[in-house]
Design an enzyme around this catalytic site. Structure first.
Site, PDB file in Angstrom:
ATOM      1  N   HIS A  52      34.784 -30.167 -15.783  1.00 21.96           N
ATOM      2  CA  HIS A  52      33.554 -29.352 -15.678  1.00 21.96           C
ATOM      3  C   HIS A  52      33.426 -28.563 -16.983  1.00 21.96           C
ATOM      4  O   HIS A  52      33.388 -29.153 -18.057  1.00 21.96           O
ATOM      5  CB  HIS A  52      33.692 -28.488 -14.416  1.00 21.96           C
ATOM      6  CG  HIS A  52      32.444 -27.803 -13.953  1.00 21.96           C
ATOM      7  ND1 HIS A  52      31.202 -28.022 -14.489  1.00 21.96           N
ATOM      8  CD2 HIS A  52      32.243 -26.868 -12.964  1.00 21.96           C
ATOM      9  CE1 HIS A  52      30.306 -27.270 -13.863  1.00 21.96           C
ATOM     10  NE2 HIS A  52      30.919 -26.558 -12.932  1.00 21.96           N
TER      11      HIS A  52
ATOM     12  N   ASP B  98      28.861 -30.828 -23.271  1.00 21.94           N
ATOM     13  CA  ASP B  98      30.125 -30.361 -23.843  1.00 21.94           C
ATOM     14  C   ASP B  98      30.576 -31.125 -25.081  1.00 21.94           C
ATOM     15  O   ASP B  98      31.600 -30.786 -25.670  1.00 21.94           O
ATOM     16  CB  ASP B  98      31.238 -30.452 -22.774  1.00 21.94           C
ATOM     17  CG  ASP B  98      31.000 -29.463 -21.652  1.00 21.94           C
ATOM     18  OD1 ASP B  98      30.646 -28.323 -21.952  1.00 21.94           O
ATOM     19  OD2 ASP B  98      31.152 -29.841 -20.483  1.00 21.94           O
TER      20      ASP B  98
ATOM     21  N   HIS C  34      28.370 -38.196 -16.888  1.00 19.03           N
ATOM     22  CA  HIS C  34      27.871 -37.139 -16.007  1.00 19.03           C
ATOM     23  C   HIS C  34      27.545 -37.746 -14.662  1.00 19.03           C
ATOM     24  O   HIS C  34      27.091 -38.884 -14.587  1.00 19.03           O
ATOM     25  CB  HIS C  34      26.609 -36.496 -16.597  1.00 19.03           C
ATOM     26  CG  HIS C  34      26.335 -35.150 -16.042  1.00 19.03           C
ATOM     27  ND1 HIS C  34      25.635 -34.970 -14.872  1.00 19.03           N
ATOM     28  CD2 HIS C  34      26.694 -33.918 -16.469  1.00 19.03           C
ATOM     29  CE1 HIS C  34      25.571 -33.673 -14.626  1.00 19.03           C
ATOM     30  NE2 HIS C  34      26.208 -33.011 -15.562  1.00 19.03           N
TER      31      HIS C  34
HETATM   32  N1  CMC Z   1      35.218 -41.677 -20.506  1.00 23.19           N
HETATM   33  C1  CMC Z   1      35.504 -42.931 -20.093  1.00 23.19           C
HETATM   34  N2  CMC Z   1      35.103 -43.467 -18.936  1.00 23.19           N
HETATM   35  C2  CMC Z   1      34.384 -42.671 -18.138  1.00 23.19           C
HETATM   36  C3  CMC Z   1      34.039 -41.355 -18.491  1.00 23.19           C
HETATM   37  C4  CMC Z   1      34.489 -40.864 -19.736  1.00 23.19           C
HETATM   38  N3  CMC Z   1      34.174 -39.622 -20.140  1.00 23.19           N
HETATM   39  N4  CMC Z   1      33.303 -40.790 -17.508  1.00 23.19           N
HETATM   40  C5  CMC Z   1      33.208 -41.734 -16.564  1.00 23.19           C
HETATM   41  N5  CMC Z   1      33.845 -42.871 -16.932  1.00 23.19           N
HETATM   42  C6  CMC Z   1      33.923 -44.136 -16.202  1.00 23.19           C
HETATM   43  C7  CMC Z   1      34.896 -44.026 -15.039  1.00 23.19           C
HETATM   44  O1  CMC Z   1      36.190 -44.428 -15.415  1.00 23.19           O
HETATM   45  C8  CMC Z   1      34.270 -44.983 -14.043  1.00 23.19           C
HETATM   46  O2  CMC Z   1      34.554 -46.306 -14.449  1.00 23.19           O
HETATM   47  P1  CMC Z   1      34.857 -47.436 -13.334  1.00 23.19           P
HETATM   48  O3  CMC Z   1      33.549 -47.605 -12.628  1.00 23.19           O
HETATM   49  O4  CMC Z   1      35.288 -48.618 -14.110  1.00 23.19           O
HETATM   50  O5  CMC Z   1      35.929 -46.888 -12.445  1.00 23.19           O
HETATM   51  C9  CMC Z   1      32.759 -44.783 -14.257  1.00 23.19           C
HETATM   52  O6  CMC Z   1      32.635 -44.361 -15.628  1.00 23.19           O
HETATM   53  C10 CMC Z   1      32.148 -43.740 -13.333  1.00 23.19           C
HETATM   54  O7  CMC Z   1      32.899 -42.537 -13.506  1.00 23.19           O
HETATM   55  P2  CMC Z   1      33.188 -41.493 -12.364  1.00 23.19           P
HETATM   56  O8  CMC Z   1      34.443 -40.773 -12.694  1.00 23.19           O
HETATM   57  O9  CMC Z   1      33.102 -42.172 -11.028  1.00 23.19           O
HETATM   58  O10 CMC Z   1      31.939 -40.545 -12.520  1.00 23.19           O
HETATM   59  P3  CMC Z   1      31.771 -39.126 -11.875  1.00 23.19           P
HETATM   60  O11 CMC Z   1      30.324 -38.946 -11.643  1.00 23.19           O
HETATM   61  O12 CMC Z   1      32.672 -38.937 -10.718  1.00 23.19           O
HETATM   62  O13 CMC Z   1      32.300 -38.145 -13.021  1.00 23.19           O
HETATM   63  C11 CMC Z   1      32.420 -36.774 -14.922  1.00 23.19           C
HETATM   64  C12 CMC Z   1      31.502 -37.417 -13.873  1.00 23.19           C
HETATM   65  C13 CMC Z   1      31.584 -35.821 -15.766  1.00 23.19           C
HETATM   66  C14 CMC Z   1      33.501 -35.968 -14.217  1.00 23.19           C
HETATM   67  C15 CMC Z   1      33.039 -37.885 -15.788  1.00 23.19           C
HETATM   68  O14 CMC Z   1      32.030 -38.589 -16.474  1.00 23.19           O
HETATM   69  C16 CMC Z   1      34.057 -37.351 -16.773  1.00 23.19           C
HETATM   70  O15 CMC Z   1      35.229 -37.196 -16.428  1.00 23.19           O
HETATM   71  N6  CMC Z   1      33.644 -37.015 -18.056  1.00 23.19           N
HETATM   72  C17 CMC Z   1      34.534 -36.409 -18.996  1.00 23.19           C
HETATM   73  C18 CMC Z   1      34.622 -34.910 -18.714  1.00 23.19           C
HETATM   74  C19 CMC Z   1      33.358 -34.190 -19.124  1.00 23.19           C
HETATM   75  O16 CMC Z   1      32.827 -34.404 -20.199  1.00 23.19           O
HETATM   76  N7  CMC Z   1      32.901 -33.289 -18.231  1.00 23.19           N
HETATM   77  C20 CMC Z   1      31.736 -32.439 -18.502  1.00 23.19           C
HETATM   78  C21 CMC Z   1      30.570 -32.774 -17.628  1.00 23.19           C
HETATM   79  S1  CMC Z   1      29.044 -31.994 -18.209  1.00 23.19           S
HETATM   80  C22 CMC Z   1      29.318 -30.310 -18.021  1.00 23.19           C
HETATM   81  C23 CMC Z   1      29.262 -29.882 -16.615  1.00 23.19           C
HETATM   82  O17 CMC Z   1      28.174 -29.686 -16.088  1.00 23.19           O
HETATM   83  O18 CMC Z   1      30.334 -29.731 -16.030  1.00 23.19           O
END
Ligand code: CMC
Length: 446
Positions: free
Chosen positions: A285, A380, A324
């Site tokens: 986050h 971010d 995201h």
């Molecule tokens: N790098 C590599 N792969 C990723 C990333 C990433 N940053 N984010 C998602 N994926 C992949 C993930 O491995 C999954 O792949 P697969 O379908 O093969 O398993 C797919 O994309 C979907 O990801 P998810 O984890 O199911 O997506 P989510 O909606 O649960 O997570 C997130 C959203 C923001 C937590 C995630 O994208 C992430 O961990 N990003 C990095 C951390 C980050 O930048 N967070 C800040 C978010 S914006 C500020 C805020 O409002 O908090």
């Protein structure tokens, strides 16, 4: 909304029949069909409870870990269209607010639903400004932290501690009390943040200067040394104000959901917002800005970007600042932030990590792994570069996210409290553990 009504007659498929805002569900276990009302393209999970195999059956539930497809509230604060990359506060596009409004004006908008008139804004600024001071005992409290304590830990604890200084905050259904706590929370955030920062440096605390703007005063409390009067650099002051606007709210994210959930127990807003701040601290986050910069430092050079991207695709690590839950397009905040970055670099010199960040973005936007998963830079990805160029240490990055998010949290909290449909937040579970069994004395356990 009415409950689901079991249908006794077969459902007509005549295309000329009038459109009904309902969903028909046939339970193949019993052959019964149910008609469930649809409002705002949504069914009520409680309406599923009518779907039962027999009288003893608890009824159907929906299973949605991490709230992927569950609306937990009706809100009128922030709108996001993740496919189009649209973000609006109370209907106003984020781009227009970033260009024309100030952070305090935006905070007023989030909390009151309308932009303030000139006199309302003046009064609002007055109240926020006159709640920037913190009790002298809080300084002693901060002194108890180690010199290397993470400022987010200090911020979370101090916000919670405010609850002990203002017991009147318990009167959450008194509008006057809520107003007062709102001034306190928004007013004191920069002070606590700056004092936490100064504590880690072992430098004396700088008291608020009420003649300065909200971001200007924050810069004063952070960076003032021997000047008799601190004058913030107007470019940095403006950049910080825009960054505050961009971070002010983001509908039902993890920390907004936290303040609603914790606040639903009717705890005071200081404890509820301390919990929200804790939720924000996580690297998935608001802690992602700190992690994104650490990642760029770890990559170290433009040449090493392809190797790092390979590791990301192999699932060894994540590209922090990318992806995201809602945005499946470029995060509109990231676009504005990229522009501000150049304005700050023109003044402070280019951040050497910029080239690495741009190369990560270039490769990711062309690579099938990221394209297929619709992973774009989020808020971010570039903020850390700006904060670092402004002179902030990395540990302060999530704090810079938390300060402006306070206005969004309070708006979400108040909307939840005044929503007659809301109750204490309490999800269901699907229990798949042991059935009842007898206690085994320790000597008989294998
Ligand atoms: N790098 C590599 N792969 C990723 C990333 C990433 N940053 N984010 C998602 N994926 C992949 C993930 O491995 C999954 O792949 P697969 O379908 O093969 O398993 C797919 O994309 C979907 O990801 P998810 O984890 O199911 O997506 P989510 O909606 O649960 O997570 C997130 C959203 C923001 C937590 C995630 O994208 C992430 O961990 N990003 C990095 C951390 C980050 O930048 N967070 C800040 C978010 S914006 C500020 C805020 O409002 O908090």
């Amino acid at each position: 909304m009415d409950s689901a009504i079991p249908m006794t007659q077969p459902k007509t498929t005549d295309s000329s029949s009038a459109r009904r805002d309902t969903l028909s569900v046939t339970d193949n276990r019993t052959g019964k069909t149910y008609e469930i009302p649809v409002t705002n393209d949504t069914i009520r999970a409680n309406d599923l409870r009518k779907i039962r195999v027999d009288e003893s059956d608890f009824g159907m539930m929906s299973y949605d870990p991490a709230f992927n497809n569950t609306a937990s509230c009706i809100s009128r604060i922030t709108f996001i269209d993740g496919d189009q990359g649209i973000l609006r506060y109370r209907g106003y596009p984020i781009e227009e607010l970033a260009e024309k409004a100030t952070y305090l004006e935006t905070a007023y908008l989030l909390l009151h639903g309308e932009l303030p008139t000139e006199s309302q804004l003046k009064e609002w600024q007055h109240h926020i400004t006159h709640h920037t001071f913190i009790h002298e005992s809080i300084k002693k409290f901060l002194d108890g932290f180690h010199y290397d304590a993470h400022p987010m830990g200090m911020l979370i604890s101090t916000i919670a501690a405010l609850s002990t200084f203002y017991p009147d905050a318990k009167h959450i259904f008194d509008p006057e009390s809520r107003k007062k706590q709102t001034y306190r929370l928004i007013g004191k955030m920069p002070t606590i943040a700056a004092f936490s920062y100064r504590h880690t440096l072992g430098m004396p605390y700088v008291y608020p200067d009420n003649d300065l703007s909200y971001p200007g005063n924050f810069l004063n409390m952070l960076f003032r040394t021997s000047e008799t009067r601190y004058r913030p650099n107007p470019t940095l002051e403006k950049a910080l104000d825009i960054l505050f606007i961009l971070h002010a709210d983001h509908e039902q994210n993890c920390s907004a959901n936290t303040i609603r959930g914790v606040g639903s127990s009717h705890v005071d807003p200081f404890c509820a917002s301390a919990a929200a701040t804790a939720a924000l601290y996580g690297p998935l986050h608001g802690g992602a800005n700190e992690e994104a910069l650490r990642m760029l430092m770890e990559i170290g050079s433009v040449q090493k970007v392809p190797e790092f991207i390979k590791r990301v695709k192999a699932g060894e690590t994540r590209l922090m600042g990318f992806g995201h839950r809602i945005y499946k397009n470029y995060d509109p905040r990231a676009r504005i932030i990229k522009r501000i970055a150049y304005e700050v670099f023109d003044l402070m010199g280019k951040n050497p990590l910029l080239e690495i960040a741009l190369e990560c973005e270039r490769i990711a936007l062309e690579d099938e792994y990221f394209v297929k998963r619709k992973l774009y830079p989020n808020v971010d990805f570039y903020t850390g570069l700006i904060y670092q160029s402004m002179g902030f240490p990395m540990t302060m990055f999530p704090v810079l996210f938390a300060i402006p998010r306070m206005s969004g949290w309070v708006a979400q909290w108040e909307e939840m409290l005044l929503d007659a449909e809301q109750k204490i937040a309490r999800p269901r579970q699907i229990y798949l553990g042991h059935d009842t069994r007898s206690y085994v004395p320790i000597e008989q356990r294998s």
